[in-house]
Design a protein around this motif. Structure first.
Motif, PDB file in Angstrom:
ATOM      1  N   LYS A   1       0.795  -1.226   0.000  1.00 20.51           N
ATOM      2  CA  LYS A   1       0.000   0.000   0.000  1.00 20.51           C
ATOM      3  C   LYS A   1       0.831   1.282   0.000  1.00 20.51           C
ATOM      4  O   LYS A   1       0.478   2.265  -0.659  1.00 20.51           O
ATOM      5  CB  LYS A   1      -0.926   0.019   1.228  1.00 20.51           C
ATOM      6  N   TYR A   2       1.920   1.285   0.747  1.00 20.57           N
ATOM      7  CA  TYR A   2       2.659   2.521   0.942  1.00 20.57           C
ATOM      8  C   TYR A   2       4.150   2.416   0.608  1.00 20.57           C
ATOM      9  O   TYR A   2       4.888   3.391   0.797  1.00 20.57           O
ATOM     10  CB  TYR A   2       2.513   2.999   2.399  1.00 20.57           C
ATOM     11  N   GLY A   3       4.576   1.269   0.136  1.00 17.43           N
ATOM     12  CA  GLY A   3       6.009   1.086  -0.070  1.00 17.43           C
ATOM     13  C   GLY A   3       6.773   1.106   1.235  1.00 17.43           C
ATOM     14  O   GLY A   3       7.963   1.434   1.280  1.00 17.43           O
ATOM     15  N   ASP A   4       6.083   0.740   2.316  1.00 12.84           N
ATOM     16  CA  ASP A   4       6.654   0.803   3.666  1.00 12.84           C
ATOM     17  C   ASP A   4       7.487  -0.456   3.904  1.00 12.84           C
ATOM     18  O   ASP A   4       7.129  -1.336   4.688  1.00 12.84           O
ATOM     19  CB  ASP A   4       5.512   0.924   4.687  1.00 12.84           C
ATOM     20  N   ALA A   5       8.612  -0.528   3.199  1.00  9.29           N
ATOM     21  CA  ALA A   5       9.430  -1.738   3.236  1.00  9.29           C
ATOM     22  C   ALA A   5      10.843  -1.406   2.778  1.00  9.29           C
ATOM     23  O   ALA A   5      11.068  -0.456   2.020  1.00  9.29           O
ATOM     24  CB  ALA A   5       8.818  -2.818   2.335  1.00  9.29           C
ATOM     25  N   VAL A   6      11.787  -2.202   3.246  1.00  3.16           N
ATOM     26  CA  VAL A   6      13.162  -2.140   2.771  1.00  3.16           C
ATOM     27  C   VAL A   6      13.563  -3.539   2.324  1.00  3.16           C
ATOM     28  O   VAL A   6      12.955  -4.535   2.732  1.00  3.16           O
ATOM     29  CB  VAL A   6      14.134  -1.637   3.860  1.00  3.16           C
ATOM     30  N   PHE A   7      14.584  -3.606   1.474  1.00  4.74           N
ATOM     31  CA  PHE A   7      15.000  -4.922   0.994  1.00  4.74           C
ATOM     32  C   PHE A   7      16.492  -4.958   0.714  1.00  4.74           C
ATOM     33  O   PHE A   7      17.137  -3.935   0.537  1.00  4.74           O
ATOM     34  CB  PHE A   7      14.202  -5.325  -0.251  1.00  4.74           C
ATOM     35  N   GLU A   8      17.013  -6.171   0.672  1.00  6.34           N
ATOM     36  CA  GLU A   8      18.383  -6.440   0.266  1.00  6.34           C
ATOM     37  C   GLU A   8      18.353  -7.492  -0.838  1.00  6.34           C
ATOM     38  O   GLU A   8      17.634  -8.490  -0.726  1.00  6.34           O
ATOM     39  CB  GLU A   8      19.220  -6.969   1.439  1.00  6.34           C
ATOM     40  N   THR A   9      19.115  -7.260  -1.896  1.00  7.74           N
ATOM     41  CA  THR A   9      19.295  -8.258  -2.946  1.00  7.74           C
ATOM     42  C   THR A   9      20.680  -8.856  -2.756  1.00  7.74           C
ATOM     43  O   THR A   9      21.681  -8.142  -2.755  1.00  7.74           O
ATOM     44  CB  THR A   9      19.166  -7.630  -4.346  1.00  7.74           C
ATOM     45  N   ILE A  10      20.734 -10.172  -2.601  1.00  3.39           N
ATOM     46  CA  ILE A  10      21.933 -10.840  -2.107  1.00  3.39           C
ATOM     47  C   ILE A  10      22.291 -12.004  -3.031  1.00  3.39           C
ATOM     48  O   ILE A  10      21.416 -12.716  -3.525  1.00  3.39           O
ATOM     49  CB  ILE A  10      21.669 -11.387  -0.679  1.00  3.39           C
ATOM     50  N   LYS A  11      23.588 -12.193  -3.225  1.00  8.39           N
ATOM     51  CA  LYS A  11      24.066 -13.339  -4.016  1.00  8.39           C
ATOM     52  C   LYS A  11      24.561 -14.439  -3.085  1.00  8.39           C
ATOM     53  O   LYS A  11      25.283 -14.170  -2.116  1.00  8.39           O
ATOM     54  CB  LYS A  11      25.184 -12.894  -4.963  1.00  8.39           C
ATOM     55  N   VAL A  12      24.151 -15.672  -3.377  1.00 12.76           N
ATOM     56  CA  VAL A  12      24.632 -16.837  -2.635  1.00 12.76           C
ATOM     57  C   VAL A  12      25.343 -17.758  -3.618  1.00 12.76           C
ATOM     58  O   VAL A  12      24.781 -18.115  -4.663  1.00 12.76           O
ATOM     59  CB  VAL A  12      23.468 -17.595  -1.954  1.00 12.76           C
ATOM     60  N   VAL A  13      26.575 -18.112  -3.315  1.00 12.33           N
ATOM     61  CA  VAL A  13      27.363 -18.995  -4.182  1.00 12.33           C
ATOM     62  C   VAL A  13      27.916 -20.143  -3.341  1.00 12.33           C
ATOM     63  O   VAL A  13      28.573 -19.914  -2.319  1.00 12.33           O
ATOM     64  CB  VAL A  13      28.518 -18.238  -4.862  1.00 12.33           C
ATOM     65  N   ASN A  14      27.623 -21.369  -3.765  1.00 15.49           N
ATOM     66  CA  ASN A  14      28.089 -22.558  -3.048  1.00 15.49           C
ATOM     67  C   ASN A  14      27.786 -22.474  -1.553  1.00 15.49           C
ATOM     68  O   ASN A  14      28.640 -22.711  -0.697  1.00 15.49           O
ATOM     69  CB  ASN A  14      29.597 -22.760  -3.269  1.00 15.49           C
ATOM     70  N   ASN A  15      26.553 -22.093  -1.269  1.00 14.79           N
ATOM     71  CA  ASN A  15      26.040 -22.016   0.092  1.00 14.79           C
ATOM     72  C   ASN A  15      26.721 -20.945   0.947  1.00 14.79           C
ATOM     73  O   ASN A  15      26.629 -20.967   2.168  1.00 14.79           O
ATOM     74  CB  ASN A  15      26.161 -23.374   0.801  1.00 14.79           C
TER      75      ASN A  15
END
Length: 276
Positions: A24-38
């Motif tokens: 509704k309000y964009g009331d959020a934050v996020f992280e985009t993360i890379k995982v390689v070989n666990n």
């Protein structure tokens, strides 16, 4: 599968409510993360940036939200989705349902998504400036919130004009970043990137590249304001983000760039990914 508040659920059976504040309000934050070989790449940097973002947005950070807890939640989902070898992860934090502009509570929910990562660096990469709207300078612009309409419109513009990406500018007509990452320009022995006071995201890979460059006395590093005209005069231009690492730019308007420096820094970054 997705991870919602620690429960691994079938994605098709999961839904947000109409009262979800991220929706509704964009009331959020996020992280985009890379995982390689666990291994969660640059996890400490992502974690501390996320905590700082939540504090800035006055979200209540649960006592359980330790570095180890969230890493475990990420890896449990990666394992459930069989993408441990190479995965793109998005960790989203949003305030719990309820309220209008004023939330009913500052307590939060979290959502982890993970998909197989199949990203390759492009040999030919064209960019130009998106001029329709500005990315306003200021502290709020430096964190990764769900308010990304400008990035969406710039991405649509790029697609319509056969570009790979667009440069976002601020109200002072200064370069800020690109739609999905930070930007660096190289001229002779000087490497410049927009300062965070220009409104750019405090990128994790941006930080790592600055660390690498600070140890090389051959180059002078500047976090500063950059005019679009300086891009045309540059020897090289490259883009950074957590997924691609470093993407060299080969063309801006009619200017063609070299990629030697970009590739050298990319190799240094790859070493850093698995030693920190």
């Amino acid at each position: 599968m997705i991870n919602f508040n620690g429960d691994i659920l079938d994605q098709e059976k999961f839904s947000l409510t109409a009262e979800n504040r991220g929706f509704k309000y964009g009331d959020a934050v996020f992280e985009t993360i890379k995982v390689v070989n666990n291994k969660v790449i640059f996890w400490e940097d992502h974690y501390f940036r996320l905590m700082a973002s939540m504090r800035m947005l006055r979200m209540k950070i649960p006592m359980s939200f330790t570095l180890e807890f969230l890493e475990k939640e990420i890896l449990s989902l990666v394992k459930a989705n069989n993408t441990s070898q190479k995965s793109r992860v998005r960790l989203t934090i949003f305030r719990k349902d309820g309220g209008l502009y004023t939330p009913k509570t500052n307590e939060i929910d979290f959502l982890v998504e993970a998909s197989e990562l199949n990203h390759n660096i492009k040999n030919d990469y064209k960019i130009d400036i998106f001029k329709d709207f500005y990315n306003y300078s200021g502290l709020l612009s430096t964190i990764k919130t769900n308010n990304k309409m400008l990035n969406t419109l710039a991405s649509v513009f790029a697609k319509e004009n056969d570009l790979d990406n667009c440069i976002l500018i601020n109200e002072k007509k200064g370069v800020v970043e690109v739609t999905n990452g930070n930007i660096f320009i190289v001229k002779d022995n000087v490497v410049k990137t927009p300062a965070t006071t220009e409104g750019c995201i405090k990128g994790i890979v941006r930080k790592k590249v600055l660390e690498i460059l600070s140890k090389n006395e051959e180059f002078q590093v500047e976090e500063t304001s950059i005019s679009p005209f300086e891009i045309q005069k540059a020897d090289e231009v490259f883009i950074t983000n957590a997924i691609i690492g470093i993407q060299p730019v080969t063309q801006y308007k009619k200017k063609t760039f070299k990629v030697d420096f970009s590739k050298k820094i990319a190799k240094n970054l790859q070493v850093l990914e698995f030693t920190t």
